[in-house]
Write an enzyme that holds these catalytic residues in place. Structure first.
Site, short mmCIF file in Angstrom:
data_model
loop_
_atom_site.label_atom_id
_atom_site.label_comp_id
_atom_site.label_asym_id
_atom_site.label_seq_id
_atom_site.Cartn_x
_atom_site.Cartn_y
_atom_site.Cartn_z
N ASP A 34 44.64 58.10 64.72
CA ASP A 34 44.78 58.87 65.16
C ASP A 34 46.58 59.49 65.69
OD1 ASP A 34 42.48 59.28 65.64
OD2 ASP A 34 41.41 60.13 67.11
N GLU A 216 36.54 66.03 68.02
CA GLU A 216 37.46 65.66 68.23
C GLU A 216 38.79 65.86 68.33
OE1 GLU A 216 35.90 61.09 68.25
OE2 GLU A 216 36.82 61.82 66.26
#
Length: 506
Positions: A34, A216
Site C-alpha cells: 500500500d 481498508e
C-alpha cells in the site's frame, strides 16, 4: 530516530530484470504494498509505502520512502519508519503541520507528521490491537521520530486501521479530520482533533455498496464538478479485499456531502452487509481491473489537484508474482476529477504521462477502414503510450492487441452490442503461477457519438487502459514470457473505421 535502512546486505536486483517497470515505482529490492503518507512539500512529492526491508515477501511491515520532483522520476530513500519488537508499522497518511498544532516542531520549523497504524505484536502490552500513532520529521522527511505518547487513538480493536488525515476548514470549524476504518465491520469512522494527539469521534459511515470483504485504506476529499468552483462534492474512497468487481482487491468510491461531522453519500446503491453481487456493476469503482488497490491521494498540492496512487497488485496472488528480489509496483499517479454524466456525478481519471517531451519515438496512422481480421502494425511497443480512436459502425467488435509475441498476447476488445470493454490476459505470458491470475476484466463503456477512445499505458509488467478520456479504467499486470512487443488492431465484421492511432515509446 530510526536506524534501519534498505538492507544493503540483501542481494541487488539485476538491471536486466525483464519485468522491472520503467515508469512505475518499485523499491530496488524486497516487498512493497500500500502507498502511505502521500504528501507534497516544498517542490518534492513524497511516496511512503508498506515495505518489508528484509525480503521479497510480506512481513516486517515498515514505511519505505521515495521522493520525486515530478511524479515520474523517483529516488528511493532510507526506510522512514521501521518496525520493531513491539509494533509493525501499518498504513496511514502524512501531513505538513504548518502551524505546529501538534507542538512536535516549532513555529520556525513546523513538522511533517505521519499518522500510522500501530499493529501491536505479542511482545507489546497492547498485543493484538491496532491503534493510531504518530511519527514526526523536522528535516522534510529524511529522518523520523516516533511520538512518545503513542498510541494517540486506541479503540481496543484488532481491526482499526489506515488513518487518512486532512485539515478541515468549514462551517463546523477548523480542525484535523481522521478517516479510518473498522475493517471487519465494513465501517468508516471519522474523528477530529486540534493537535493531532487528542481525538474526538465525529461519526461513522457504512456498511454500504460492496461489502464482500474487509474495508481498508479510506480517503475523503472535496472536488469541483466539471471544474466549477461553485459546484462541489465530497468523494469517499473505500478499498475492499476481497469482494472487488474483478475479484479480490479493488477500490470503490462514494460521492456525497461532508459537513465537517458526517459524510452523506449520494451514490449508495444498497446498504447492509448482505452482498449477493447482483448490483456490483452499479457501484462506483476506481478501476475495473484486478491490479489497482489501496489507492489514496496526496496532501499538500496547493493548486487543488487531487492526485492518487494505487498498489498495482491483488492480494489473491501478490505473494506469487514472478519477479526477482523485488515484488510489486505502484500505478502511474492519476489526477482524479468529477464530471456529470447522464445526470450522475462520476470520477474521471488522467494518468501522469511519461510520454511527453523530446527524444521519444512515435508512430501514427490516419483514418482508414478496418477490414475484418487483424492488422499487425510495423511498430513494437513494450514501454509505450497508445492512443487509438475507433468508429465501430456495424462491426460486432473492434480492439487492440498488445504485448504480442509467439503464442502470447493481451487483448483489449470492445463488444459493440453489449457496450463492454474487455481486457483479456489469459494468454499474456506467465499466467500459471496462481490459479486466480488468468482472467478477463470488463467494464461498460458507452460509445460517444459512435466512437471509442482508448489511451493505454504499457510498461514491462502492466497494462493501464483509460477509456473515453478516463471515464473508465482497467489496470492489470502481465508477465510476457518472451519478448512480447507486437502490436495490432482488429475488427470482427464489416464497417469499422480506425480514426486515429498514435504510439509513443520511450
Amino acid at each position: 530516530m530510526n536506524s534501519l535502512t534498505t538492507t544493503a546486505a540483501y542481494p541487488a536486483v539485476a538491471s536486466t530484470d525483464p519485468f522491472r517497470p520503467k515508469w512505475h515505482y518499485t523499491s530496488e529490492r524486497n516487498w512493497l504494498n500500500d502507498p502511505n503518507g502521500l504528501v507534497y512539500l516544498n517542490g518534492t512529492y513524497h511516496l511512503f509505502y508498506q515495505h518489508n526491508p528484509l525480503g521479497p515477501d510480506w512481513g516486517n511491515m515498515s514505511w519505505g520512502h521515495a521522493t520525486s520532483p515530478d511524479l515520474l522520476h523517483w529516488e528511493e530513500q532510507a526506510v522512514a519508519i521501521p518496525c520493531d519488537a513491539q509494533e509493525a508499522i501499518f498504513s496511514g497518511s502524512a501531513v505538513f503541520d504548518e502551524h505546529n498544532t501538534s507542538g512536535l516542531g516549532t513555529a520556525q520549523n513546523p513538522p511533517l507528521v505521519a499518522v500510522y497504524t500501530s499493529a501491536y505484536s505479542d511482545a507489546s502490552p497492547l498485543a493484538g490491537r491496532q491503534a493510531q500513532s504518530l511519527a514526526y520529521s523536522l528535516d522534510e522527511g529524511r529522518t523520523w521520530t516516533k511520538y512518545q505518547g503513542n498510541p494517540v487513538l486506541d479503540r481496543a480493536s484488532a481491526d482499526f486501521r489506515d488513518p487518512k488525515v486532512f485539515w478541515y476548514d468549514g462551517a463546523a470549524g477548523s480542525y484535523w479530520v481522521m478517516v479510518a476504518v473498522e475493517a471487519v465491520e465494513r465501517q468508516v469512522v471519522l474523528y477530529k482533533s486540534g493537535d493531532l494527539k487528542t481525538w474526538e469521534q465525529l461519526s461513522s459511515f457504512g456498511p454500504a455498496n460492496a461489502t464482500g470483504g474487509v474495508w481498508e485504506c479510506p480517503d475523503l476529499f472535496e472536488l469541483p464538478v466539471d471544474r466549477d468552483p461553485g459546484d462541489r462534492k465530497w468523494v469517499l474512497i473505500v478499498n475492499i479485499n476481497p469482494g472487488g468487481i474483478a475479484g479480490g482487491s479493488a477500490g470503490q468510491y462514494f460521492v456525497g456531502e461532508f459537513d465537517g461531522v458526517e459524510f452523506r453519500s449520494g451514490s449508495t446503491v444498497t446498504e447492509g452487509l448482505q452482498e449477493d453481487g447482483s448490483r456490483m456493476r452499479e457501484y462506483g469503482w476506481l478501476d475495473w481491473g484486478r491490479d489497482y488497490y489501496a489507492a489514496v491521494s496526496f496532501s499538500g498540492i496547493a493548486d487543488g489537484r487531487r492526485v492518487m496512487i494505487g498498489w498495482m497488485n491483488n492480494w489473491d496472488y501478490a505473494g506469487s508474482t514472478p519477479t526477482g528480489g523485488w515484488r510489486s509496483a505502484m500505478s502511474l499517479p492519476r489526477e482524479v476529477t468529477l464530471t456529470r454524466l447522464d445526470g450522475k456525478v462520476v470520477l474521471r481519471q488522467e494518468a501522469t504521462d511519461p510520454f511527453e517531451g523530446p527524444g521519444l519515438g512515435s508512430f501514427s496512422l490516419g483514418p482508414q477502414p478496418l477490414a475484418p481480421g487483424t492488422l499487425e502494425l510495423p511498430v513494437t511497443a513494450e514501454v509505450a503510450r497508445i492512443d487509438v480512436e475507433f468508429e465501430p459502425g456495424p462491426a460486432s467488435s473492434i480492439g487492440l492487441i498488445v504485448r504480442a509475441g509467439g503464442t502470447e498476447r493481451t487483448l483489449l476488445t470492445y463488444d459493440v452490442a453489449g457496450g463492454m470493454l474487455r481486457l483479456d490476459r489469459r494468454e499474456s505470458g506467465h499466467v500459471n503461477f496462481h490459479e486466480a491470475f488468468p482472467s478477463v476484466e470488463t467494464v461498460a463503456v458507452p460509445l460517444q457519438e459512435g466512437r471509442l477512445r482508448l489511451r493505454v499505458y504499457l510498461d514491462r509488467c502492466s497494462v493501464e487502459a483509460f477509456a473515453q478520456d478516463g471515464l473508465a479504467t482497467i489496470t492489470d499486470l502481465v508477465f510476457p514470457a518472451e519478448a512480447g512487443t507486437g502490436l495490432a488492431v482488429f475488427a470482427v465484421g464489416e464497417g469499422a473505421q480506425l480514426l486515429a492511432l498514435d504510439v509513443v515509446r520511450s
